[in-house]
Scaffold this motif. Structure first.
Motif, mmCIF file in Angstrom:
data_model
loop_
_atom_site.group_PDB
_atom_site.id
_atom_site.type_symbol
_atom_site.label_atom_id
_atom_site.label_comp_id
_atom_site.label_asym_id
_atom_site.label_seq_id
_atom_site.Cartn_x
_atom_site.Cartn_y
_atom_site.Cartn_z
ATOM 1 N N THR A 124 -18.066 8.108 -31.016
ATOM 2 C CA THR A 124 -17.394 9.307 -31.513
ATOM 3 C C THR A 124 -16.510 9.893 -30.414
ATOM 4 O OG1 THR A 124 -19.195 10.747 -30.792
ATOM 5 C CG2 THR A 124 -19.358 9.800 -33.014
ATOM 6 N N TYR A 141 -14.754 6.666 -34.066
ATOM 7 C CA TYR A 141 -15.536 6.672 -35.309
ATOM 8 C C TYR A 141 -15.268 7.921 -36.136
ATOM 9 C CZ TYR A 141 -19.490 5.881 -38.433
ATOM 10 O OH TYR A 141 -20.274 5.669 -39.544
ATOM 11 N N ASP A 142 -15.058 9.066 -35.477
ATOM 12 C CA ASP A 142 -14.905 10.314 -36.223
ATOM 13 C C ASP A 142 -13.614 11.050 -35.900
ATOM 14 O OD1 ASP A 142 -15.506 10.996 -33.638
ATOM 15 O OD2 ASP A 142 -16.896 12.609 -34.154
#
Length: 457
Positions: A257, A309-310
């Motif tokens: 992240t 990822y985010d």
């Protein structure tokens, strides 16, 4: 055939490959498969219907013709054992791929956990070798290490029958070749350091690294193959130059992240000293997003990003992050679409050097034939982990040696011989993927990595 439902027929060979037929030409509701039996083993015939839920009586007929003469045996599948070398020949009469290349096929039984090497060499044509695993995964190689020979090195993930296809890079090529399949010892990362080198202690020129790779993005549409493995692969390669486990952080998939990457970066930067080499490696999606305002060094009004990822980190943000790194040298390696755009922003201060997998307006391809998410990741691991970039065999890899090796591998293995090998640019046009190297203020002769194991041993 059936008068009660629309038939559908399948033939599954011992390797799991399917041949299927619904309606033979001119005979609706009548399915026919004609095939050469080229491999010893169990074949499965599946009779079913074209539409779900159909039922009724059917008739199945199987006719076997005469075996082909011995003279055509080169079209059959041959068995090869681990440790064996054999000589073959590509010639008219062999099986022929849809793209025109002749091919011979070999099979061997392998066990999960075995490390193997498959080598194909010829002085008469440009070789190409492909391995198909029992679950259908295909791994191929054209030119190995900048040479025209082909080689696949891997640790088998499953037991069972593995299939090797020996063919040529170009259609219609013929000639004699040599094929060998051997077992190799699995690499023991870091074990030999005490014998042939010394792992630097804190303050003595350590390597400190953050390795990020994402294959499994949220949802399914954006997933990538092997990119998470790239982070582990490069981390293990650098372990052969003295990178200690305590000085490395690997973040993959859901752990990669924005928050985790920034926190890990700050943690490693805080423990990096003025004699150290700081490495950031990333393999995953890259993107380009509009930017407001004008930057003289980056006039296209776009920021390049690495897609975590985010969320994302832009080239400007990454440059700011590197301002906190107090290292002798910072090495940035980004294997992502459009990553070349980071060179303008990140390699903007003394002591920074970067390798980027493609230019700022060109995408980067997945290097499936090397079982890697990207070509840069695969070639960097070979260059450092196997010591292949040490051109003068002095035990050290300089900035120039590493640059030259990666350029040569791109030239040899990232081939652009036809329309199918183009990659998409940021617009409707097509372009080629090229390596971008920016050494910044780093001397070409500065040693970046000191090899603990020399000569590929």
């Amino acid at each position: 055939s059936s008068s009660e439902f629309d038939t559908y027929l399948m033939l599954i060979d011992p390797n799991g490959e399917h041949t299927e037929n619904d309606d033979v030409e001119g005979m609706p509701d009548h399915s026919v498969i004609e095939a050469d039996i080229t491999e010893v083993g169990t074949y499965m015939v599946v009779v079913t219907s074209y539409k779900p839920g159909e039922s009724g009586a059917y008739e199945l007929t199987m006719d076997f013709g005469e075996a082909r003469p011995t003279a055509t045996r080169q079209r059959d599948v041959a068995a090869i054992t681990l440790g064996e070398r054999t000589t073959g020949r590509l010639e008219p009469g062999d099986r022929q791929l849809g793209t025109g290349e002749y091919a011979d096929v070999y099979v061997f039984e392998g066990s999960a956990g075995q490390s193997i090497s498959i080598e194909m060499a010829s002085s008469e044509f440009d070789t190409y070798v492909q391995l198909t695993t029992p679950d259908g995964e295909k791994i191929d190689n054209d030119d190995y290490g900048g040479r025209s020979d082909s080689r696949i090195d891997l640790t088998l993930r499953e037991s069972g029958r593995h299939r090797i296809m020996s063919t040529s890079y170009r259609a219609g090529e013929t000639g004699t070749y040599e094929l060998g399949v051997s077992t190799t010892a699995a690499p023991e990362v870091g074990v030999v350091a005490a014998e042939v080198g010394v792992v630097p202690e804190e303050g003595e020129g350590r390597i400190v690294g953050l390795f990020v790779g994402i294959s499994d993005y949220p949802g399914e549409a954006n997933d990538l193959s092997y990119t998470a493995d790239d982070a582990v692969r490069v981390r293990e390669a650098l372990a052969r130059t003295g990178l200690r486990p305590a000085d490395a952080i690997i973040l993959t998939d859901a752990d990669a992240t924005v928050g985790n990457v920034k926190n890990a970066f700050q943690s490693l930067a805080a423990r990096t000293g003025p004699n150290d080499l700081f490495v950031l490696f990333y393999s995953g999606h890259g993107n380009r997003v509009p930017r407001s305002g004008h930057q003289p060094s980056d006039p296209d009004a776009l920021d390049e990003t690495i897609e975590l990822y985010d969320g994302r980190i832009s080239d400007d943000e990454l440059s700011t992050m590197f301002a906190s790194v107090n290292a002798a040298t910072s090495l940035v390696v980004l294997d992502a679409c459009f990553s070349g755009g980071f060179a303008k922003d990140v390699i903007s201060a003394p002591g920074r050097m970067g390798f980027f997998s493609s230019e700022e307006d060109v995408t980067s391809s997945v290097a499936a034939k090397f079982r890697a998410g990207g070509y840069l990741a695969a070639f960097l691991a070979d260059a450092i982990g196997d010591g292949l970039a040490d051109a003068d065999a002095d035990g050290g890899v300089s900035a120039l040696e590493l640059s030259q090796y990666l350029h040569e591998r791109y030239r040899a293995d990232v081939k652009s011989g036809g329309a199918s090998e183009y990659v998409r640019t940021g617009g409707p046009q097509l372009g080629y993927q090229h390596l971008v190297v920016d050494r910044g203020s780093i001397s070409p002769y500065q040693i970046l990595f000191q090899l603990l194991v020399q000569g590929g041993d």
